[in-house]
Design an enzyme around this catalytic site. Structure first.
Site, mmCIF file in Angstrom:
data_model
loop_
_atom_site.group_PDB
_atom_site.id
_atom_site.type_symbol
_atom_site.label_atom_id
_atom_site.label_comp_id
_atom_site.label_asym_id
_atom_site.label_seq_id
_atom_site.Cartn_x
_atom_site.Cartn_y
_atom_site.Cartn_z
ATOM 1 N N LYS A 112 0.820 -1.211 0.000
ATOM 2 C CA LYS A 112 0.000 0.000 0.000
ATOM 3 C C LYS A 112 0.858 1.267 0.000
ATOM 4 O O LYS A 112 0.487 2.267 -0.613
ATOM 5 C CB LYS A 112 -0.967 0.010 1.189
ATOM 6 C CG LYS A 112 -2.128 -0.946 1.004
ATOM 7 C CD LYS A 112 -3.325 -0.615 1.890
ATOM 8 C CE LYS A 112 -4.520 -1.482 1.503
ATOM 9 N NZ LYS A 112 -5.727 -1.182 2.270
ATOM 10 N N LYS A 195 -5.096 -9.274 -5.997
ATOM 11 C CA LYS A 195 -6.412 -9.466 -5.383
ATOM 12 C C LYS A 195 -7.338 -8.296 -5.721
ATOM 13 O O LYS A 195 -6.880 -7.163 -5.918
ATOM 14 C CB LYS A 195 -6.281 -9.651 -3.869
ATOM 15 C CG LYS A 195 -6.319 -8.371 -3.054
ATOM 16 C CD LYS A 195 -6.583 -8.666 -1.584
ATOM 17 C CE LYS A 195 -6.720 -7.362 -0.791
ATOM 18 N NZ LYS A 195 -8.059 -6.774 -0.892
ATOM 19 N N LYS A 198 -11.292 -3.036 -2.942
ATOM 20 C CA LYS A 198 -12.319 -2.010 -3.211
ATOM 21 C C LYS A 198 -11.743 -0.630 -3.445
ATOM 22 O O LYS A 198 -12.338 0.177 -4.144
ATOM 23 C CB LYS A 198 -13.398 -1.999 -2.100
ATOM 24 C CG LYS A 198 -12.940 -1.581 -0.732
ATOM 25 C CD LYS A 198 -14.145 -1.493 0.200
ATOM 26 C CE LYS A 198 -13.911 -2.287 1.471
ATOM 27 N NZ LYS A 198 -12.723 -1.897 2.249
HETATM 28 P P1 ATP Z 1 -8.984 -1.713 0.720
HETATM 29 O O1 ATP Z 1 -8.576 -1.658 -0.713
HETATM 30 O O2 ATP Z 1 -9.532 -0.414 1.232
HETATM 31 O O3 ATP Z 1 -7.949 -2.309 1.633
HETATM 32 P P2 ATP Z 1 -10.310 -4.284 0.651
HETATM 33 O O4 ATP Z 1 -11.148 -4.656 -0.523
HETATM 34 O O5 ATP Z 1 -8.967 -4.899 0.779
HETATM 35 O O6 ATP Z 1 -10.265 -2.705 0.710
HETATM 36 P P3 ATP Z 1 -10.799 -4.473 3.492
HETATM 37 O O7 ATP Z 1 -11.802 -3.579 4.125
HETATM 38 O O8 ATP Z 1 -9.358 -4.151 3.640
HETATM 39 O O9 ATP Z 1 -11.190 -4.616 1.935
HETATM 40 O O10 ATP Z 1 -11.029 -5.949 4.017
HETATM 41 C C1 ATP Z 1 -12.305 -6.450 4.399
HETATM 42 C C2 ATP Z 1 -12.312 -7.969 4.351
HETATM 43 O O11 ATP Z 1 -12.391 -8.418 2.990
HETATM 44 C C3 ATP Z 1 -11.045 -8.622 4.921
HETATM 45 O O12 ATP Z 1 -11.441 -9.765 5.661
HETATM 46 C C4 ATP Z 1 -10.276 -9.032 3.705
HETATM 47 O O13 ATP Z 1 -9.425 -10.136 3.938
HETATM 48 C C5 ATP Z 1 -11.393 -9.402 2.749
HETATM 49 N N1 ATP Z 1 -10.992 -9.293 1.348
HETATM 50 C C6 ATP Z 1 -10.561 -8.137 0.740
HETATM 51 N N2 ATP Z 1 -10.292 -8.381 -0.547
HETATM 52 C C7 ATP Z 1 -10.544 -9.718 -0.761
HETATM 53 C C8 ATP Z 1 -10.435 -10.564 -1.903
HETATM 54 N N3 ATP Z 1 -10.040 -10.083 -3.060
HETATM 55 N N4 ATP Z 1 -10.777 -11.857 -1.770
HETATM 56 C C9 ATP Z 1 -11.188 -12.341 -0.576
HETATM 57 N N5 ATP Z 1 -11.298 -11.598 0.530
HETATM 58 C C10 ATP Z 1 -10.990 -10.301 0.458
HETATM 59 MG MG MG Z 2 -7.684 -4.314 2.378
#
Ligand code: ATP
Ligand code: MG
Length: 331
Positions: A112, A195, A198
């Site tokens: 990040k 991965k 969001k």
């Molecule tokens: P950001 O980009 O803001 O970090 P993010 O999509 O990674 O957003 P988080 O809020 O950091 O989402 O994580 C929320 C939950 O979603 C965590 O348990 C994380 O492990 C899970 N998660 C995030 N991305 C994935 C993915 N691509 N596949 C499976 N689980 C995911």
């Molecule tokens: Mg995340």
């Protein structure tokens, strides 16, 4: 009942399919068999710059999506992290227990911070895994349902729980990750080597649960695949197609082998078209429910306030014990 704790960041206007399959769907499934605490982690969201009005809106949108996905405030505690001040308080204690080198090994920070240019990342982004340790240990969680990307942070939680227990006497439950293998890492449709996240720079590879279904259908149709024709699960040589198969299997509650059978002799276009339909079918009612929860902001805030009270009761008890063990004079 064993305890579970997990959280999601209000860093976008919609959850992605990765969030849903990797985390939220499992949270819903665990409500009854576990004593469940789920939160929108706004303290974590500010590790990168956030516009105040946007953060406030996204926090409520996140809570509304969790309710729409099936979290029931009668069966779990649903709350906002900043409503429970003990998170920041225990976070400080945990940061004093963490080695600088140990924190430096967290790969998510490396990923990040690299995106923000050298030196631009905040100290908060660096220490965020330690705050996450506090999130988990405050509730004496036995299990933490998360995606694969959080495994390393869970390891840190275990290490710090054990370190504190060793130094000050048994205080914390040592948590275990709860990672459902088949959906632990949903990949970006445009970059199946990364991965789905969001807050990705480009939304082109994200399936956003609240997006117009037509937009998602189009993204699925343009998902990166490969130059072969065969629909076959092989994550090494066919990561794009394998990702689509994983998503399809998880949403359709079918096995990948079964899907491979069904698509013998068919093309990528057929698979993508059917998957787009399944996504539309699944998330159209979800989007409607989310909008309903958002329409009554007073009620939504009341649900979060009540969840915050439930959470605080547990968190305050743990923090008091921690302060006592460390040697702080009681107030
Ligand atoms: P950001 O980009 O803001 O970090 P993010 O999509 O990674 O957003 P988080 O809020 O950091 O989402 O994580 C929320 C939950 O979603 C965590 O348990 C994380 O492990 C899970 N998660 C995030 N991305 C994935 C993915 N691509 N596949 C499976 N689980 C995911
Ligand atoms: Mg995340």
């Amino acid at each position: 009942r064993p305890r579970v704790l997990s959280g999601i960041q209000p860093t976008a206007d919609s959850f992605t399919l990765g969030n849903y399959l990797g985390a939220v769907r499992n949270w819903v499934a665990m409500q009854d068999d576990y004593d469940a605490f789920y939160m929108v982690v706004d303290l974590h969201a500010i590790t990168v710059e956030q516009d105040p009005a946007t953060l406030r809106r996204r926090t409520r949108v996140a809570a509304a999506q969790l309710l729409a996905a099936g979290l029931d405030p009668q069966r779990c505690a649903l709350f906002v992290q900043s409503h429970v001040p003990e998170h920041a308080q225990l976070g400080w204690v945990m940061s004093c227990l963490t080695g600088f080198g140990e924190a430096s090994r967290m790969t998510q920070f490396k990923d990040k911070s690299a995106k923000q240019g050298s030196g631009a990342a905040s100290v908060g982004l660096f220490t965020y895994p330690i705050l996450q340790v506090a999130d988990i240990l405050l509730y004496q969680a036995n299990y933490v349902p998360v995606g694969e990307d959080q495994r390393q942070h869970l390891e840190l939680s275990r290490d710090l729980a054990q370190r504190f227990n060793g130094r000050y006497g048994k205080t914390f439950t040592v948590p275990e990750p709860y990672i459902v293998k088949d959906t632990a890492k949903i990949m970006d449709l445009q970059d199946p080597g990364a991965k789905m996240s969001k807050s990705a720079e480009s939304p082109a590879g994200l399936i956003e649960l609240l997006a117009d279904p037509k937009v998602n259908a189009k993204k699925i149709r343009s998902a990166v695949t490969d130059t072969e024709r065969e629909i076959r699960f092989d994550e090494v040589s066919k990561p794009g197609v394998s990702n689509l198969l994983r998503i399809y299997a998880a949403l359709g509650e079918r096995s990948i082998a079964d899907l491979e059978q069904e698509y013998v002799g068919k093309g990528y276009g057929d698979l993508k078209k059917d998957l787009a339909e399944l996504v539309t079918e699944t998330f159209t009612p979800f989007k409607e429910r989310t909008e309903q929860f958002l329409a009554d902001e007073g009620k939504l805030d009341a649900i979060l306030a009540e969840g915050g009270e439930k959470a605080r009761a547990v968190a305050a008890k743990t923090l008091a014990e921690v302060y006592e063990r460390i040697g702080f004079v009681p107030r």
